[in-house]
Design a protein around this motif. Structure first.
Motif, PDB file in Angstrom:
ATOM      1  N   ARG A  97      46.689  14.851  42.490  1.00 42.71           N
ATOM      2  CA  ARG A  97      47.272  13.276  42.781  1.00 42.71           C
ATOM      3  C   ARG A  97      46.182  12.237  43.010  1.00 42.71           C
ATOM      4  O   ARG A  97      46.347  11.372  42.380  1.00 42.71           O
ATOM      5  N   ALA A  98      45.245  12.681  43.392  1.00 38.78           N
ATOM      6  CA  ALA A  98      44.121  11.762  43.666  1.00 38.78           C
ATOM      7  C   ALA A  98      43.584  11.502  42.457  1.00 38.78           C
ATOM      8  O   ALA A  98      43.296  10.070  42.217  1.00 38.78           O
ATOM      9  N   LEU A  99      43.423  12.190  41.653  1.00 38.65           N
ATOM     10  CA  LEU A  99      42.948  12.077  40.323  1.00 38.65           C
ATOM     11  C   LEU A  99      43.932  11.409  39.283  1.00 38.65           C
ATOM     12  O   LEU A  99      43.165  10.235  38.583  1.00 38.65           O
ATOM     13  N   LEU A 100      44.877  11.482  39.489  1.00 41.93           N
ATOM     14  CA  LEU A 100      45.927  10.548  38.588  1.00 41.93           C
ATOM     15  C   LEU A 100      45.824   9.260  38.976  1.00 41.93           C
ATOM     16  O   LEU A 100      45.941   8.485  37.951  1.00 41.93           O
ATOM     17  N   LEU A 101      45.797   9.047  40.193  1.00 47.95           N
ATOM     18  CA  LEU A 101      45.804   7.502  40.667  1.00 47.95           C
ATOM     19  C   LEU A 101      44.704   6.679  40.272  1.00 47.95           C
ATOM     20  O   LEU A 101      44.484   5.573  40.656  1.00 47.95           O
ATOM     21  N   LYS A 102      43.522   7.606  39.919  1.00 48.74           N
ATOM     22  CA  LYS A 102      42.592   6.741  39.320  1.00 48.74           C
ATOM     23  C   LYS A 102      42.656   6.285  37.983  1.00 48.74           C
ATOM     24  O   LYS A 102      41.803   5.409  37.473  1.00 48.74           O
ATOM     25  N   PHE A 103      43.713   6.703  37.275  1.00 52.27           N
ATOM     26  CA  PHE A 103      43.934   6.300  35.969  1.00 52.27           C
ATOM     27  C   PHE A 103      44.294   4.884  35.679  1.00 52.27           C
ATOM     28  O   PHE A 103      45.497   4.847  36.566  1.00 52.27           O
TER      29      PHE A 103
END
Length: 229
Positions: A97-103
């Motif tokens: 989730r944290a990675l996705l929100l960086k896109f």
């Protein structure tokens, strides 16, 4: 090769769309598979919804066999979805989730919807989510994070993706020069699918909740009976 693809756009294209058209013109079916794989891995960043109807139209001109186009587009999308699944399984829910929100372009509410959709519907979410623009780019991540059965994931992903790609490609094939109208119809059809399925999903959820309540009530009753005895 697909010599008609660039001509069929009707006007010069640039950016991602132009790059995608050039790649498919150069590589044919392999380029189409690569395009849909990248689209899945990059969370729907490429203009696949527009290009698939266009490719369907060019099939009427002999640029590519329509069956080959459907097979390549489906295979590429499944491969990309498997990459997302592996990412979700590797990182787990919180880190994924944290990675996705960086896109760029991926908002918190979008991730919330995908997670909630999978939490409610499980395997059906993977199948039906392929039709929903907000859900499709992300649904494989929660499936992997929750360690959904891999064979079941592949089966439902393949079926859902085949239906989605075949619909877009065949619509462009059948509409011919009016292929550009497919994007409007596809959006409407996505919501028709959701509206058709939603009542059944709600009914199933209500039944499950009632069954759990009965099971809980029965368990509490048995405990009280045991204590009294």
């Amino acid at each position: 090769m697909m010599p008609y693809l660039t001509q069929a756009t009707g006007e010069p294209t640039g950016g991602l769309a132009g790059w995608a058209v050039d790649m498919i013109d150069a590589l044919g079916g392999a380029g189409l598979a690569l395009l849909t794989a990248l689209d899945s891995m990059l969370f729907g960043a490429l203009p696949v919804d527009v290009l698939l109807p266009l490719i369907g139209y060019t099939a009427t001109q002999g640029a590519i066999n329509i069956g080959t186009a459907i097979a390549c587009a489906t295979a590429g999308s499944v491969v990309g979805s498997l990459a997302q699944y592996a990412l979700g399984a590797r990182l787990g829910r919180a880190r994924a989730r944290a990675l996705l929100l960086k896109f760029p372009g991926i908002k918190t509410e979008t991730v919330d919807r995908a997670e909630a959709w999978f939490a409610r519907h499980g395997a059906k979410a993977v199948l039906l989510g392929r039709w929903l623009p907000v859900i499709r780019p992300l649904i494989s991540i929660p499936a992997g994070a929750e360690r959904m059965s891999l064979p079941k994931f592949v089966l439902f992903t393949t079926i859902g993706t085949l239906m989605w790609t075949a619909t877009l490609l065949l619509s462009g094939y059948l509409l011919g020069e009016n292929w550009h109208q497919v994007t409007d119809y596809a959006g409407m059809f996505s919501w028709v699918v959701l509206a058709t399925v939603a009542p059944g999903v709600v009914l199933l959820a209500v039944r499950r909740r009632n069954r759990r309540r009965k099971e809980t009530a029965t368990a509490v009753g048995e405990n009280r009976h045991t204590e009294v005895g």
